[in-house]
Every structure is written in C-alpha cells, then in structure tokens.
Design an enzyme around this catalytic site. Structure first.
Site, PDB file in Angstrom:
ATOM      1  N   ASP A  90      30.230 -11.259 -46.826  1.00  0.00           N
ATOM      2  CA  ASP A  90      29.498 -12.353 -47.456  1.00  0.00           C
ATOM      3  C   ASP A  90      28.059 -12.200 -46.975  1.00  0.00           C
ATOM      4  OD1 ASP A  90      28.238 -14.728 -48.043  1.00  0.00           O
ATOM      5  OD2 ASP A  90      29.882 -16.009 -47.355  1.00  0.00           O
ATOM      6  N   TYR A 101      32.490 -20.182 -34.660  1.00  0.00           N
ATOM      7  CA  TYR A 101      32.873 -20.241 -36.061  1.00  0.00           C
ATOM      8  C   TYR A 101      31.726 -19.805 -36.956  1.00  0.00           C
ATOM      9  CZ  TYR A 101      34.697 -21.664 -40.503  1.00  0.00           C
ATOM     10  OH  TYR A 101      35.133 -21.650 -41.802  1.00  0.00           O
ATOM     11  N   LYS A 152      35.324 -18.147 -42.599  1.00  0.00           N
ATOM     12  CA  LYS A 152      36.653 -17.536 -42.597  1.00  0.00           C
ATOM     13  C   LYS A 152      36.527 -16.049 -42.933  1.00  0.00           C
ATOM     14  CE  LYS A 152      40.217 -20.335 -41.762  1.00  0.00           C
ATOM     15  NZ  LYS A 152      40.180 -20.547 -40.324  1.00  0.00           N
TER      16      LYS A 152
HETATM   17  C1  F6R Z   1      34.577 -21.932 -46.097  1.00  0.00           C
HETATM   18  C2  F6R Z   1      33.172 -21.972 -46.476  1.00  0.00           C
HETATM   19  C3  F6R Z   1      32.562 -23.264 -46.859  1.00  0.00           C
HETATM   20  C4  F6R Z   1      31.583 -23.737 -45.774  1.00  0.00           C
HETATM   21  C5  F6R Z   1      31.000 -25.125 -46.130  1.00  0.00           C
HETATM   22  C6  F6R Z   1      29.954 -25.562 -45.120  1.00  0.00           C
HETATM   23  O1  F6R Z   1      34.981 -20.635 -45.747  1.00  0.00           O
HETATM   24  O2  F6R Z   1      32.485 -20.976 -46.470  1.00  0.00           O
HETATM   25  O3  F6R Z   1      33.524 -24.235 -47.135  1.00  0.00           O
HETATM   26  O4  F6R Z   1      32.248 -23.805 -44.544  1.00  0.00           O
HETATM   27  O5  F6R Z   1      30.391 -25.081 -47.409  1.00  0.00           O
HETATM   28  O6  F6R Z   1      28.990 -24.584 -45.063  1.00  0.00           O
HETATM   29  P1  F6R Z   1      27.684 -24.663 -44.131  1.00  0.00           P
HETATM   30  O7  F6R Z   1      28.182 -24.887 -42.732  1.00  0.00           O
HETATM   31  O8  F6R Z   1      27.044 -23.342 -44.356  1.00  0.00           O
HETATM   32  O9  F6R Z   1      26.866 -25.822 -44.655  1.00  0.00           O
HETATM   33 MG    MG Z   2      29.533 -17.887 -47.638  1.00  0.00          MG
HETATM   34 MG    MG Z   3      33.855 -16.058 -48.710  1.00  0.00          MG
END
Ligand code: F6R
Ligand code: MG
Ligand code: MG
Length: 361
Positions: free
Chosen positions: A12, A224, A227
């Site tokens: 990603d 973290y 994923k």
């Molecule tokens: C799950 C994922 C999303 C982010 C969520 C918060 O794998 O990528 O659900 O965890 O959108 O993202 P941030 O912390 O970047 O605002």
């Molecule tokens: Mg992402």
């Molecule tokens: Mg992804």
C-alpha cells in the site's frame, strides 16, 4: 529451460480517497517501470482496494535480489508519485529507507513459487484488502483437506494421497509441517488461531502447489501500521485442485480479522476486480481472484474469477453479516480481542486509566 517463478509482491503506497483504492496513475507508473525491465518474462499490475499488486514471472528463482529490487524500486517510484499527488498514506508500507537486497522486513507482502512448468499450467492468484494472512487458513484447509469442498480428494486417484501444509507461527518466526489427511485434527488445533498461525505453503510431495504472503507489518514496525492485506497463489488442475474447487470456499463469506482500523471481525466478500473498493466502514474486507494459464512464462489472462453471478449469494450474505456485526459497535466479538489490538490506541487508553482503578474488596 530453467524453472519458472511466479512472484506476487504487494504494498500500500497510497490510497485515493483515504484507504479505499489505488489511483490508476500509480498502476500506470508501475506498469511502465516493470515494462522497462529485461529480467521479467511477463507481468500484470492490478490493485485490490488500496494495495498495489505486482504479479511477475521470471527465471531468477525465489528470493532473487534483482526481482525484489525491481519491486522495491517500482514501489518507491509509485510512492514519489503518490506524494506528489498528495494521496493518502503515501509510502505507508515501505518501512525502511533503503533496500538491502531482500524484501523480508521491508513492509512489502510477498508470495513466490518456483516450479517446473507443466504442459498446461492454470493458476489462481487471490488478493485481499482490509484483512490479514490468516484469512487464507480456512479456504486453504477446505481446498486441500476437505472432501466436502474438494471432490477430487475422494474421486481423483492423483489427489487422494493428500497434501502437506507448511504452517508458520508469525509471532515466533518458526514453522511446522503437517501431512493431511492423517494429521488434520492436530493441524486444526493451531490453524484456527488465525492471528498467529498462517498457512505459508502447500506441497504435493516435493512440489509446491500454493504459497501465501505471511508478513506481519506490526511485527516489523513494532507498532500498528495497517493490516497485512495478503496474497495467495494456488496452482490448479491435473493432480491439484480444480479451479472450481479452489474458488468454492469463498461461496461462504467466512469471518476474518480486519475491516475498520484493522480491528474488527468481518465477513470476507468475494468480488470482481471492479468491485474491489472497500467503502462501507472501510470494508467489508474484499478478495479478488485472477485466473491465468501460464505458458512458457507468459501469463495468459487474467480472468476475473469472482465476476460470476454464482457468487452473488455470497456477496448478499456478506452484506447481511456486515449489517449484523455492525450493530455490535465497539463490543467484542465484532471488535477484535485486545491482544489483537496491541498496537492500536487501546494501550494508550489503558495507560490513561491506570491510576483511576481502585482495588475491589
Ligand atoms: C484498515 C485501514 C483503514 C484505516 C482507517 C484509519 O486496514 O486501512 O480502516 O485503519 O481508515 O486510517 P488512518 O489511521 O490512516 O486515519
Ligand atoms: Mg492504506
Ligand atoms: Mg490495504
């Protein structure tokens, strides 16, 4: 002719918008970069949600520093573009600043399989978003060990000797092999712990039939960072499971860890390439399946295998399950147990509350 290797390497490196999808310009950039390479036999670039997927064939073998370097450079190149475009989380999976010759520990997900090409060699490549490598445990079990899924285990004389599962403990970096069907009970005892034990490879005698990415970003980064949206290659037919047997487990959307903030149990929804855009509550988690015939290194295809009305009921069921689970809000078992959330904000909340707890008589 040297053996052929299929390498699927993913990262990603920026989403649009948020964590939904890879921007088409990034795919184009990756295609350009891989197209300039002289070491690839063939390649195909795609995305599943916000993950950019490089599918490559070559004769350099597994763990080749030139192939890994090519993937790394491609992701770096796409990251620069993502930064320039202000895409979300640009370069998020590139956890190191420099590439030292092997992808291990860099944050990229990888599945590679080297084999002697058969006269006709069908392949299925699964790619998932908003979930983790343990998501393959249940379907791989069904494909290679469950005769109620795979008729060939009973009917086909070339399959009823069974397979060997190589399972990795992603927390302790150790592995164990099980022969199935003889050892399925012992194997299932560990395989059900999907956050820790993952099917890495499946063998038929000395031949590799399947390989999955099992990298855990949390483990690498120490916190973290998202994923580890996994990929999995499965070889099909002629002594291996048929394409239809490989797809069959996905007719029931099983529960996996992932979805919003990587912290929820969720149904895994099989979708067409076009529908690999996780939007609702950043999900539900998606899986796509690309089918190819591999011919002298050339990837003939892809065929979009879940683009089939036969999977409509699974999608419908996944939506119903999603509705049901969402009603549970922040409560387990919709929200993952706290051990699975060790790198999220939960420890910080616990820290904040630490002095407010009083002993109970
Ligand atoms: C799950 C994922 C999303 C982010 C969520 C918060 O794998 O990528 O659900 O965890 O959108 O993202 P941030 O912390 O970047 O605002
Ligand atoms: Mg992402
Ligand atoms: Mg992804």
């Amino acid at each position: 002719m040297a053996k052929i290797t299929v390498s699927v390497i993913k990262a990603d490196v920026g989403g649009c918008p948020g964590h939904v999808k890879v921007h088409p310009d990034l795919i184009e950039r990756a295609e350009k970069r891989l197209g300039e390479s002289e070491i690839l036999e063939d390649f195909w670039v795609t995305n599943c949600g916000d993950d950019l997927e490089l599918i490559m064939t070559h004769r350099e073998g597994e763990n080749s520093s030139s192939i890994h370097g090519l993937a790394w450079d491609t992701f770096e190149d796409c990251t620069s573009l993502a930064e320039k475009m202000g895409l979300y989380g640009a370069g998020q999976d590139l956890l190191t600043d420099t590439f030292s010759g092997n992808i291990k520990g860099t944050g990229l997900g990888i599945a590679e399989i080297e084999f002697e090409e058969r006269e006709s060699d069908p392949l299925v490549i699964f790619m998932a978003d908003k979930t983790e490598p343990g998501a393959w445990n249940l379907p791989l079990y069904k494909i290679f060990a469950d005769p109620f899924n795979t008729a060939g285990l009973v009917i086909s004389p070339s399959m009823n000797e069974g397979f060997t599962f190589e399972i990795h403990d992603v927390k302790e970096a150790r592995r164990v092999k099980f022969s199935v069907p003889e050892e399925i009970y012992d194997m299932l005892a560990i395989l059900g712990t999907i956050g820790r034990y993952c099917v890495k490879r499946i063998w038929k005698d000395e031949v590799k039939v399947s390989v999955s990415s099992t990298e855990r970003l949390n483990q690498i980064a120490g916190k973290y960072v998202g994923k580890d949206d996994p990929v999995c290659i499965v070889r099909a037919q002629h002594g291996f499971p048929a394409v239809g047997e490989i797809l069959e487990p996905f007719s029931n959307p099983h529960l996996v860890g992932g979805w919003m903030r990587g912290s929820h149990n969720a149904p895994l929804m099989p979708v067409s390439f076009e529908d690999a855009n996780p939007t609702r509550f950043d999900g539900p988690p998606r899986v796509i399946a690309a089918g190819f015939q591999l011919t002298e290194g050339e990837l003939i295809g892809p065929h979009d295998l879940f683009d089939d009305p036969a999977f409509d009921p699974a999608r419908e069921k996944a939506n119903q399950m999603a509705d049901y689970l969402r009603r549970n809000g922040p409560f387990e078992p919709h929200r993952l147990p706290s051990e699975e959330m060790e790198y999220t904000t939960l420890p910080k909340v616990q820290e904040k509350l630490k002095d407010r707890w009083e002993p109970v008589e």
